[in-house]
Design an enzyme around this catalytic site. Structure first.
Site, PDB file in Angstrom:
ATOM      1  N   ILE A  94       0.832  -1.202   0.000  1.00 31.92           N
ATOM      2  CA  ILE A  94       0.000   0.000   0.000  1.00 31.92           C
ATOM      3  C   ILE A  94       0.868   1.255   0.000  1.00 31.92           C
ATOM      4  CG2 ILE A  94      -1.886   1.191   1.186  1.00 31.92           C
ATOM      5  CD1 ILE A  94      -2.535  -1.661   0.160  1.00 31.92           C
ATOM      6  N   GLU A  95       1.952   1.216   0.744  1.00 28.71           N
ATOM      7  CA  GLU A  95       2.807   2.395   0.887  1.00 28.71           C
ATOM      8  C   GLU A  95       3.610   2.691  -0.378  1.00 28.71           C
ATOM      9  OE1 GLU A  95       3.133   4.638   3.124  1.00 28.71           O
ATOM     10  OE2 GLU A  95       1.933   3.868   4.761  1.00 28.71           O
ATOM     11  N   SER A  96       4.267   1.665  -0.923  1.00 24.32           N
ATOM     12  CA  SER A  96       5.254   1.924  -1.981  1.00 24.32           C
ATOM     13  C   SER A  96       5.234   0.908  -3.102  1.00 24.32           C
ATOM     14  CB  SER A  96       6.650   1.908  -1.359  1.00 24.32           C
ATOM     15  OG  SER A  96       6.930   0.616  -0.818  1.00 24.32           O
ATOM     16  N   TYR A 148      -6.970   4.822   2.863  1.00 26.11           N
ATOM     17  CA  TYR A 148      -5.738   4.075   3.142  1.00 26.11           C
ATOM     18  C   TYR A 148      -6.009   2.772   3.892  1.00 26.11           C
ATOM     19  CZ  TYR A 148      -1.136   3.209   5.319  1.00 26.11           C
ATOM     20  OH  TYR A 148       0.038   2.653   5.749  1.00 26.11           O
TER      21      TYR A 148
END
Length: 539
Positions: free
Chosen positions: A152-154, A258
């Site tokens: 999800i982040e990167s 998110y």
């Protein structure tokens, strides 16, 4: 007569005794005690005399039929090595970050289900380090689902960089990185280092979990939005006696998306068969090993000792920005697991004088940084960075430290192949907030870039659905419509009775698609007298 009675009684007693023995379950007929000549004698069940049988064993033996053969117990099947089990198995077994079904989760889940190619790319990139991260998660007793958070982040890209200046797999902003002792300088960025950033991220997540009442959804929200913002939102709801869970507190739009995105991914991975999603087999057998470097070293030598090419070496060690580690003795590397012994033996046998070479130049009259740079075949910026100079002013008698020998070659040739691109990206990325009517095609035309690039920069599909308010990372092209637009003059036009898009476009020598784009209109929309339109005309 008496003798005859006694004789009959003896015969009768003998016959009765024979009948009783014959009916006893353990009676063996003397005529059948021998096996036929062509058969093998059956082994007998033997209990060693020095091994007392338990009561239950004795009872079982007494109740059995006469033994004619012994069945051998099949050998036990070897237990599967836990490290051979798929990482997805451990995620399913964890089941610690639970949630009720939610419309926001459903939307995100559908996106993952429809984008198998994206999942293939991400997990291929993640495979070399997932076993290492899983081990670190397990050490802290954290939910194994957290191994999916870098997706999800990167998208598991250690060079990912956001418009908020967050970097690395776990997307640390500079201030939070410093708080968790992630070194950030010209030589090295700990936010991108897989070892350092993973340790920091997991420690941070553990803290957030405890800080927010052991609620993982609030902890994840705090990881994205900041613990202060989430804490204030919870306090505000409690003050007004409202629900204070993640789904009830006021949060930024990004954070509202998110956590559902993460939960949707966990659901898809945990129920991949149900959703017909293919997951590659990634087990927990170690694929990389940690090695401690000690004193500074040229990374060209480290890559050679690890038996890897520079590109592979830096993909495992993306925190190093230059050709050597710079000052410090606390650096660690990730190298292919099978090469660890060979690496350490070569490293320990390397003389200190050959690990890295530095020249020391005493500044003399007439010296300038340009002159010194040409003499040692390095750049002025390198000299300034190594010696912490803020300007080109130098003083007589002072000593400058300069890289030479293999270090020079490392800095000039064997350097991080992604670093220059990363630095350009840092300087050029901007944020576009999606508005009503936006599409990837219209945004690509506005900024002069391709739809493929926008999708890649934002870890999404070319056919992805945009949401109003969503932030996209954009690197504008040289011929972006926004730059062309800046070269035009902005004009406000009030619609008159009888006006149409065709008439206005013809009058001002612009196109109908441009008018609709500038004003977020549809070709079928009716213009109203008095309505204000924005036009961009040539100067």
């Amino acid at each position: 007569m008496t003798f005859y009675r006694i004789y009959l009684i003896l015969i009768f007693s003998t016959l009765c005794s024979a009948c009783v023995n014959f009916n006893h379950p353990n009676y063996i007929d003397p005529q059948v005690t021998k096996e036929p000549q062509d058969s093998k004698a059956s082994p007998s069940l033997h209990i060693p005399e020095d091994t007392p049988a338990t009561t239950s064993e004795l009872l079982i033996l007494e109740d059995r039929e006469p033994i004619t053969s012994v069945q051998t117990t099949p050998a036990a099947q070897p237990v599967t090595d836990p490290k051979d089990l798929s990482i997805w198995y451990y995620i399913r077994e964890s089941d610690q970050i639970t949630h009720a079904n939610n419309r926001r989760i459903e939307v995100e889940r559908n996106w993952f289900i429809k984008n198998q190619d994206y999942l293939n790319r991400v997990f291929k990139r993640a495979e070399p380090v997932m076993a290492y991260i899983a081990e670190e998660i397990n050490k802290r007793g954290l939910p194994m689902e957290l191994i999916l958070l870098p997706v999800i982040e990167s998208a598991y890209n250690p060079y990912a960089y956001s418009s908020a200046h967050a970097a690395g797999l776990w997307q640390f902003i500079p201030s939070t990185g410093k708080l968790y002792k992630l070194r950030q300088d010209w030589w090295y960025d700990g936010r991108r280092d897989i070892i350092a950033s993973t340790n920091a991220a997991l420690d941070y997540l553990k803290y957030l979990h405890e800080r927010h009442g052991n609620d993982w959804l609030l902890a994840l929200a705090a990881y994205n939005a900041g613990t202060g913002k989430v804490g204030r939102a919870v306090s505000r709801n409690r003050k007004y006696r409202r629900k204070a869970d993640y789904w009830s507190i006021p949060l930024p739009k990004e954070t509202k998306l998110y956590v559902p995105k993460f939960l949707a991914l966990v659901d898809v991975v945990s129920n991949s068969h149900k959703y017909n999603v293919h997951l590659p087999h990634i087990n927990l057998q170690p694929k990389v090993a940690r090695v401690h470097l000690g004193d500074p070293i040229d990374l060209s030598l480290a890559a050679k000792f690890a038996n890897t090419d520079p590109k592979t070496f830096y993909s495992l060690n993306p925190g190093f920005k230059r050709g050597s580690t710079g000052a410090g003795k606390h650096f660690e590397l990730l190298i292919p697991y099978e090469n660890k012994s060979s690496f350490e033996s070569q490293l320990f046998s390397l003389p200190d004088s050959e690990r890295i070479q530095w020249a020391r130049h005493i500044i003399r009259k007439g010296d300038t940084l340009n002159k010194i740079a040409k003499q040692y075949k390095v750049s002025v910026s390198q000299i300034k960075k190594v010696n912490n100079l803020s300007s080109n002013v130098i003083r007589l008698g002072k000593t400058l430290k300069l890289p030479t020998g293999s270090s020079l070659q490392a800095n000039a040739v064997i350097h991080n192949p992604w670093q220059a691109k990363f630095e350009r990206q840092q300087a050029s990325l901007r944020t576009h907030r999606v508005k009503r009517g936006d599409s990837l095609w219209s945004i690509s035309k506005r900024y002069g870039v391709s739809v493929t690039n926008i999708a890649r920069w934002n870890n999404m599909s070319r056919n992805g659905v945009l949401r109003i308010g969503q932030k996209l990372k954009i690197k504008p092209g040289r011929t972006s419509s926004s730059s062309r637009q800046n070269a035009l003059r902005k004009v406000k036009y009030r619609v008159k009775p009888g006006d149409s898009l065709y008439r206005i476009a013809r009058t001002f020598k612009v196109s109908i698609p441009e008018i609709t784009k500038w004003n977020t209109l549809n070709n079928k929309d009716f213009l109203r007298p008095g309505q204000n339109l924005t036009l961009y005309l040539k100067r």
